[in-house]
Structure formats: structure tokens, C-alpha cells
Design a protein around this motif. Structure first.
Motif, PDB file in Angstrom:
ATOM      1  N   SER A 180       5.886  -9.433   1.728  1.00 24.70           N
ATOM      2  CA  SER A 180       7.334  -9.270   1.576  1.00 24.70           C
ATOM      3  C   SER A 180       7.898  -8.350   2.660  1.00 24.70           C
ATOM      4  O   SER A 180       8.953  -8.624   3.246  1.00 24.70           O
ATOM      5  N   TYR A 181       7.183  -7.269   2.934  1.00 27.31           N
ATOM      6  CA  TYR A 181       7.612  -6.330   3.964  1.00 27.31           C
ATOM      7  C   TYR A 181       7.719  -7.028   5.324  1.00 27.31           C
ATOM      8  O   TYR A 181       8.712  -6.843   6.054  1.00 27.31           O
ATOM      9  N   LEU A 182       6.727  -7.841   5.671  1.00 25.87           N
ATOM     10  CA  LEU A 182       6.738  -8.521   6.963  1.00 25.87           C
ATOM     11  C   LEU A 182       7.843  -9.570   7.027  1.00 25.87           C
ATOM     12  O   LEU A 182       8.490  -9.734   8.070  1.00 25.87           O
ATOM     13  N   ILE A 183       8.070 -10.292   5.937  1.00 25.30           N
ATOM     14  CA  ILE A 183       9.143 -11.293   5.898  1.00 25.30           C
ATOM     15  C   ILE A 183      10.486 -10.631   6.173  1.00 25.30           C
ATOM     16  O   ILE A 183      11.310 -11.137   6.951  1.00 25.30           O
ATOM     17  N   GLN A 184      10.709  -9.484   5.547  1.00 23.04           N
ATOM     18  CA  GLN A 184      11.981  -8.788   5.730  1.00 23.04           C
ATOM     19  C   GLN A 184      12.092  -8.167   7.116  1.00 23.04           C
ATOM     20  O   GLN A 184      13.130  -8.253   7.771  1.00 23.04           O
ATOM     21  N   LYS A 185      11.019  -7.550   7.583  1.00 28.01           N
ATOM     22  CA  LYS A 185      11.062  -6.847   8.865  1.00 28.01           C
ATOM     23  C   LYS A 185      11.315  -7.791  10.024  1.00 28.01           C
ATOM     24  O   LYS A 185      12.089  -7.474  10.947  1.00 28.01           O
ATOM     25  N   TYR A 186      10.671  -8.972  10.003  1.00 28.58           N
ATOM     26  CA  TYR A 186      10.740  -9.890  11.146  1.00 28.58           C
ATOM     27  C   TYR A 186      11.668 -11.084  10.892  1.00 28.58           C
ATOM     28  O   TYR A 186      11.691 -12.020  11.693  1.00 28.58           O
ATOM     29  N   VAL A 199      11.817 -14.634  -4.878  1.00 31.20           N
ATOM     30  CA  VAL A 199      12.482 -13.712  -3.953  1.00 31.20           C
ATOM     31  C   VAL A 199      12.566 -14.316  -2.553  1.00 31.20           C
ATOM     32  O   VAL A 199      13.530 -14.082  -1.823  1.00 31.20           O
ATOM     33  N   HIS A 200      11.558 -15.128  -2.183  1.00 33.46           N
ATOM     34  CA  HIS A 200      11.483 -15.667  -0.824  1.00 33.46           C
ATOM     35  C   HIS A 200      11.676 -17.184  -0.811  1.00 33.46           C
ATOM     36  O   HIS A 200      11.007 -17.905  -0.061  1.00 33.46           O
ATOM     37  N   GLU A 201      12.606 -17.675  -1.603  1.00 30.91           N
ATOM     38  CA  GLU A 201      12.803 -19.119  -1.703  1.00 30.91           C
ATOM     39  C   GLU A 201      13.390 -19.717  -0.433  1.00 30.91           C
ATOM     40  O   GLU A 201      13.352 -20.938  -0.231  1.00 30.91           O
TER      41      GLU A 201
END
Length: 215
Positions: free
Chosen positions: A59-65, A97-99
Motif C-alpha cells: 500500500s505504501y509503494l502504491i501511494q508513494k509512486y 482500497v486499491h480498486e
């Protein structure tokens, strides 16, 4: 640590993942979620909950990048006994959350017998390999017939660093002429030690950085 392969810039991340910026794509391999639950099914009292740590890192990587696509190069789960009621519930919350993300899973050797279960997750499931631009993504087999640069997982590479009496094993990326092998992403994974070879480069992964190991 940025490298250029097949005329594309790929960033090797200290989270044991890679980022293909041109495609907003995050690549990970060998997550082995639910490994503790698999051991519990076999009678080994390993504590639960470690899968949440790995999901939080994703989740952190999805949001960061600002990730739009995630490719898992095999072994998202440890085996068919991984999907306890708690793990399944956490998966549902995570994917909800990441749909917006497009998920691709190359089925790994640990997922034999779990294909029907995995169909309930929002993955595009791939049996063998998949071509993405100039890359051939696989779980871990080399395809000698393909002219594409290959990115693979499966082997959980580690590198041994030593200075005098000090010894330290770290996960690593292994770059060969036509292939990049990525480390295991999961926090409950072992690995095998690789040795520098002619024509290859090794990038060790510490908690905060990726650095090239000098031969």
C-alpha cells in the motif's frame, strides 16, 4: 537505484520491489502471504498477522509512486492453506482500497492447488509468462526462444557481504545480460546465496537503500 534495461528505466527499490515509471507499474515477487497460517495448518504454532505487514508495504509503494499496475511474479500466497478466514478478510479490505489498480499474478509453484481460490481475487491470472513492452515477465524459468529482456522471481536471491570477521546476508537483485532476478518481497521468506559471475551485477538491498556490490 535506477538501471536501464531494454531502453527502459527501472528503479530498484529498498522495499524489494521494482518500479517501471513509464508504465506506472510496480513489480514484486514471492510475497508468500499466509505462510504462518500454512504452518499452523501443519501443526506449527507460528503467530499470525505477518501478512498485514507486507500488505501495508505494498500500500505504501502504491501511494508513494502513484501506481496504476501491479505485477506479482508468482507466489502471492504460500499455499492453498494460506487463506484463512482472517487472511481472506484482510485481502478483501486491501483490494477494496486499491480498486483503481490493475493486478496481474503469474501463478507460481507455491500456488499449485489454489488456482480456483485465487480466481476470487481481482487478479488477471497468467499461467506461464506475459509480455509487457520490451519485457518478458516470468515466475522463474528462462525462455531461450524469447528475444525479450526477462524479469523473474522465484529464487529469492541473497548476497553474502563480508569484511574481515563480519558476515551479513542481504536480499539482492541480480542483473544479467538478458535477465533481471528480483528478491523475495515477503517478510517470511528465506533464500539462496548467489555469487558474482562474469557479465552479471548484484545490487544488495538494505533497509533504506539499494547499492551495487563490487566484485
Amino acid at each position: 537505484m535506477k538501471i536501464t534495461v531494454a531502453n527502459e528505466d527501472i528503479e530498484l527499490l529498498p522495499e524489494k520491489a521494482f518500479f517501471w515509471q513509464a508504465e506506472h507499474l510496480l513489480g514484486i515477487s514471492d510475497v508468500h502471504l499466509g505462510k504462518a497460517e500454512s504452518y499452523q495448518a501443519a501443526g506449527v504454532p507460528l503467530p499470525s498477522g505477518n501478512h498485514r505487514v507486507d500488505l501495508e508495504r505494498i500500500s505504501y509503494l502504491i501511494q508513494k509512486y502513484h501506481i496504476e499496475k501491479v505485477v506479482v511474479l508468482g507466489d502471492w500466497i504460500h499455499n492453498k492453506f494460506s487463506l484463512s478466514e482472517v487472511v481472506v478478510r484482510d485481502f478483501r479490505e486491501f483490494f477494496a482500497v486499491h480498486e483503481h489498480v490493475h493486478w496481474t499474478l503469474l501463478l507460481g509453484n507455491h500456488e499449485y492447488g489454489a488456482h480456483e481460490i485465487l480466481k476470487g481475487l481481482p487478479f488477471h491470472l497468467v499461467e506461464e509468462e506475459i509480455e509487457m513492452g520490451p519485457f518478458l515477465m516470468t515466475h522463474g524459468h528462462k525462455n531461450p526462444r524469447s528475444h525479450l529482456f526477462q524479469i523473474q522471481g522465484h529464487t529469492h536471491p541473497l548476497v553474502l557481504l563480508h569484511e574481515g570477521p563480519l558476515r551479513l546476508k542481504l536480499p539482492c537483485f541480480v542483473l544479467e545480460r538478458k535477465c533481471l532476478t528480483v528478491p523475495a518481497f515477503g517478510s517470511l521468506t528465506g533464500g539462496y546465496t548467489v555469487r558474482p559471475r562474469a557479465g552479471s551485477r548484484i545490487f544488495a538491498v538494505s533497509d533504506s537503500e539499494v547499492f551495487e556490490v563490487q566484485k
